[in-house]
Design a protein around this motif. Structure first.
Motif, PDB file in Angstrom:
ATOM      1  N   ALA A 119     105.881 -71.513  38.985  1.00 18.18           N
ATOM      2  CA  ALA A 119     106.906 -70.521  38.630  1.00 18.18           C
ATOM      3  C   ALA A 119     107.547 -69.893  39.855  1.00 18.18           C
ATOM      4  O   ALA A 119     108.621 -69.305  39.759  1.00 18.18           O
ATOM      5  CB  ALA A 119     106.301 -69.428  37.752  1.00 18.18           C
ATOM      6  N   GLY A 120     106.900 -69.982  41.002  1.00 17.41           N
ATOM      7  CA  GLY A 120     107.472 -69.402  42.218  1.00 17.41           C
ATOM      8  C   GLY A 120     106.667 -68.214  42.702  1.00 17.41           C
ATOM      9  O   GLY A 120     106.044 -67.494  41.911  1.00 17.41           O
ATOM     10  N   ASP A 121     106.687 -68.012  44.021  1.00 21.29           N
ATOM     11  CA  ASP A 121     105.888 -66.926  44.601  1.00 21.29           C
ATOM     12  C   ASP A 121     106.301 -65.557  44.092  1.00 21.29           C
ATOM     13  O   ASP A 121     105.452 -64.672  43.906  1.00 21.29           O
ATOM     14  CB  ASP A 121     105.996 -66.967  46.127  1.00 21.29           C
ATOM     15  CG  ASP A 121     105.239 -68.151  46.716  1.00 21.29           C
ATOM     16  OD1 ASP A 121     104.452 -68.770  45.974  1.00 21.29           O
ATOM     17  OD2 ASP A 121     105.439 -68.444  47.912  1.00 21.29           O
ATOM     18  N   ASP A 122     107.632 -65.328  43.885  1.00 20.56           N
ATOM     19  CA  ASP A 122     108.071 -64.013  43.412  1.00 20.56           C
ATOM     20  C   ASP A 122     107.549 -63.723  42.018  1.00 20.56           C
ATOM     21  O   ASP A 122     107.143 -62.593  41.702  1.00 20.56           O
ATOM     22  CB  ASP A 122     109.607 -63.915  43.443  1.00 20.56           C
ATOM     23  CG  ASP A 122     110.273 -65.027  42.661  1.00 20.56           C
ATOM     24  OD1 ASP A 122     109.597 -66.041  42.365  1.00 20.56           O
ATOM     25  OD2 ASP A 122     111.477 -64.885  42.335  1.00 20.56           O
ATOM     26  N   VAL A 123     107.528 -64.746  41.168  1.00 23.32           N
ATOM     27  CA  VAL A 123     107.016 -64.560  39.803  1.00 23.32           C
ATOM     28  C   VAL A 123     105.512 -64.322  39.842  1.00 23.32           C
ATOM     29  O   VAL A 123     104.988 -63.409  39.182  1.00 23.32           O
ATOM     30  CB  VAL A 123     107.354 -65.783  38.937  1.00 23.32           C
ATOM     31  CG1 VAL A 123     106.747 -65.624  37.541  1.00 23.32           C
ATOM     32  CG2 VAL A 123     108.851 -65.970  38.828  1.00 23.32           C
ATOM     33  N   LEU A 124     104.803 -65.137  40.618  1.00 23.75           N
ATOM     34  CA  LEU A 124     103.344 -64.990  40.684  1.00 23.75           C
ATOM     35  C   LEU A 124     102.956 -63.621  41.237  1.00 23.75           C
ATOM     36  O   LEU A 124     102.012 -62.991  40.752  1.00 23.75           O
ATOM     37  CB  LEU A 124     102.756 -66.089  41.569  1.00 23.75           C
ATOM     38  CG  LEU A 124     102.908 -67.527  41.039  1.00 23.75           C
ATOM     39  CD1 LEU A 124     102.323 -68.520  42.032  1.00 23.75           C
ATOM     40  CD2 LEU A 124     102.246 -67.685  39.677  1.00 23.75           C
ATOM     41  N   ALA A 125     103.695 -63.158  42.240  1.00 30.00           N
ATOM     42  CA  ALA A 125     103.397 -61.846  42.807  1.00 30.00           C
ATOM     43  C   ALA A 125     103.603 -60.749  41.772  1.00 30.00           C
ATOM     44  O   ALA A 125     102.808 -59.803  41.673  1.00 30.00           O
ATOM     45  CB  ALA A 125     104.271 -61.599  44.029  1.00 30.00           C
ATOM     46  N   ALA A 126     104.691 -60.840  41.003  1.00 29.51           N
ATOM     47  CA  ALA A 126     104.969 -59.830  39.970  1.00 29.51           C
ATOM     48  C   ALA A 126     103.915 -59.866  38.874  1.00 29.51           C
ATOM     49  O   ALA A 126     103.446 -58.818  38.400  1.00 29.51           O
ATOM     50  CB  ALA A 126     106.354 -60.056  39.384  1.00 29.51           C
TER      51      ALA A 126
END
Length: 521
Positions: free
Chosen positions: A173-180
């Protein structure tokens, strides 16, 4: 919990032990445990951060037994004397909490893929491992050289192919999604990930939905994003149609009621009703053809949108020859009407300016003549004895005032010091200032001064002073009505003044005849 980002795993130069399937994962035949310093153990890069909390119950059991019965599983690192912990994180945390210097371990020579798989297998036994943590570890294993397929990983872990594939999809899903997802106060579900993935093709809306995850606004943010995407898609379809058919879309100021310059020479055919953008985008040809004068061959038409987010547009098209002729006639009529209005306005402005000049001239005349009359009268009043030729005009004016009922009142037992005092030579301002300085009553001071002045004046002086106090000053409106002799004694007053030696100017004589300064000839 700290945000979880996919981390690459450094390769280790080791030769793996042989062995089939899951037993190969632990390095084949069991090796004898050995004791290693606690400080020589390091965590694996894929191990979830912040997962080394102390299990108080486990620590109590180790303290009671005095030892750790199940050895930790480690592998050597490229740094001499250090080992990577693959299984036994809670036991290591308990040992550190108890201050143990050595812990029992089993050292395995594993590949990066084997080590990561063993790490994941150990962590899956934990109840608090989140979906994001599982996903990051699964994809981290699959990214390693020699990791094999998702099916092979599923078989090794004893899980289904779907279990592995769904988590691998989450990790992508992408680093920004995983971080959120990791930072949110609530654990993420597959449904949450799918809801966010819905907006991947639209970065701006995608970012807004990600930012709202974990809050009460998440569902509303998703709904808003869907509406915005639908609007953008409608606009894209509409823009494509306009480009192919010679039309254009103009976004106008929503707070302005004037026509945009782009449609100044066009005619509006949508009337007072705006055309819904979604309906128009669904079938532009059919919708536009329903309006007067619009055909598939019509070009140069313009859609006007009042604000970037408005849901409707107004339709303008080029004028027909008949419409152009009617427009030109109407424009000419409006121009003629505007010219007539401007002409009349200019006349009104000129009249206002003329009246202002007239009023200015009259004001100056009133003030100048009042000063002249006052100066002359004060000289007369300063004379102790008035001669017969001066008394007769005063008596005549007094008799005329009584006969004509002019606004001249000599009766009563009270005379305003402010009106009569100056004609008796009193400096009222000086008297008031002196009384205030002495702490005396100002009314009493003025009354005493008036009494003294009246006692010193002769009867003719009192009479003339009283008349002057009543008639002077002659205001502008009295001058404008100078011919109304039944109301104002202006002419009679000037007869008296002239008899007392006052030199009447030419301007005053014209004013007495009704021609005031500045008046139009």
């Amino acid at each position: 919990m700290a945000p979880i980002i996919r981390t690459s795993v450094p390769a280790l130069s080791v030769v793996p032990d042989g062995g089939p399937a899951l037993t190969a994962l632990t390095g084949g035949p069991a090796a004898a445990p050995t004791q290693l310093p606690v400080t020589s153990l390091v965590h694996h890069p894929l191990n979830p951060a912040g997962r080394s909390e102390v299990d108080e119950e486990l620590a109590a059991a180790i303290r009671a037994d005095g030892t750790i019965h199940e050895p930790l599983v480690v592998r050597p690192t490229t740094t001499e004397g250090t080992y990577e912990l693959l299984s036994g994180h809670r036991r290591l945390a308990a040992a550190q909490h108890l201050g143990m210097l050595l812990v029992p371990v089993v050292v395995r020579n594993l590949t990066d893929a084997q080590a990561a798989t063993l790490l994941l297998s150990a962590n899956l036994n934990r109840r608090d491992l989140t979906l994001v943590e599982e996903a990051v570890m699964v994809q981290g294993i699959l990214d390693l050289p020699g990791a094999g397929t998702q099916h092979a990983l599923a078989a090794t872990l004893g899980r289904s192919d779907t279990w592995v594939s769904r988590r691998a999809k989450v990790a992508r899903a992408g680093d920004d999604v995983l971080a959120a997802l990791a930072a949110a106060p609530v654990p993420a579900t597959f449904e949450d990930v799918e809801a966010i993935a819905e907006f991947e093709a639209h970065p701006e809306e995608h970012a807004k939905v990600i930012a709202a995850f974990g809050t009460a606004d998440f569902d509303q943010a998703a709904r808003t994003a869907r509406l915005q995407i639908r609007r953008l898609e409608s606009e894209a379809r509409l823009t494509e149609y306009l480009e192919a058919h010679g039309g254009s879309l103009v976004v106008a100021d929503p707070h302005s009621y004037t026509r945009p310059a782009e449609v100044e020479d066009l005619t509006m055919v949508s009337g007072g009703q705006y055309i819904d953008v979604d309906r128009l985008a669904a079938d532009p040809a059919e919708v536009l053809a329903s309006y007067e004068g619009m055909t598939p061959e019509t070009t140069g038409f313009v859609l006007v949108r009042r604000g970037a987010n408005a849901s409707g547009v107004a339709l303008y098209r080029p004028r027909t020859p008949e419409e152009q002729a009617e427009h030109d006639t109407r424009t000419a009529a409006l121009a003629a009407r505007d010219a007539e209005f401007q002409r009349k306005q200019a006349e009104r402005d000129a009249q206002v300016a003329q009246h202002a000049e007239h009023a200015k001239a009259i004001k100056q005349f009133v003030e100048t003549t009042a000063d002249g009359r006052r100066e002359h009268l004060l000289k007369i009043l300063a004379m102790k004895n008035l001669i017969r030729t001066q008394l007769d005009p005063i008596l005549a004016f007094t008799a005329a005032a009584a006969t004509n009922a002019w606004d001249v009142c000599l009766g009563g037992d009270y005379v305003d010091p402010g009106e009569l005092g100056p004609w008796l030579g009193l400096d009222l301002e000086a008297l008031v200032a002196a009384a205030e300085a002495a702490g005396s009553d100002t009314d009493d001071a003025l009354y005493d001064a008036m009494t003294t002045a009246l006692g010193q004046a002769t009867a003719p002086q009192k009479l003339l002073a009283a008349l002057a106090a009543q008639v002077e000053p002659i205001t502008a409106w009295k001058w404008r009505e100078v011919t109304k002799e039944d109301r104002w004694p202006v002419r009679a007053w000037y007869v008296l003044l002239e008899a007392l030696g006052y030199a009447v100017s030419t301007e005053e004589r014209e004013a007495l005849a009704g021609l005031l300064p500045g008046a139009a000839a």
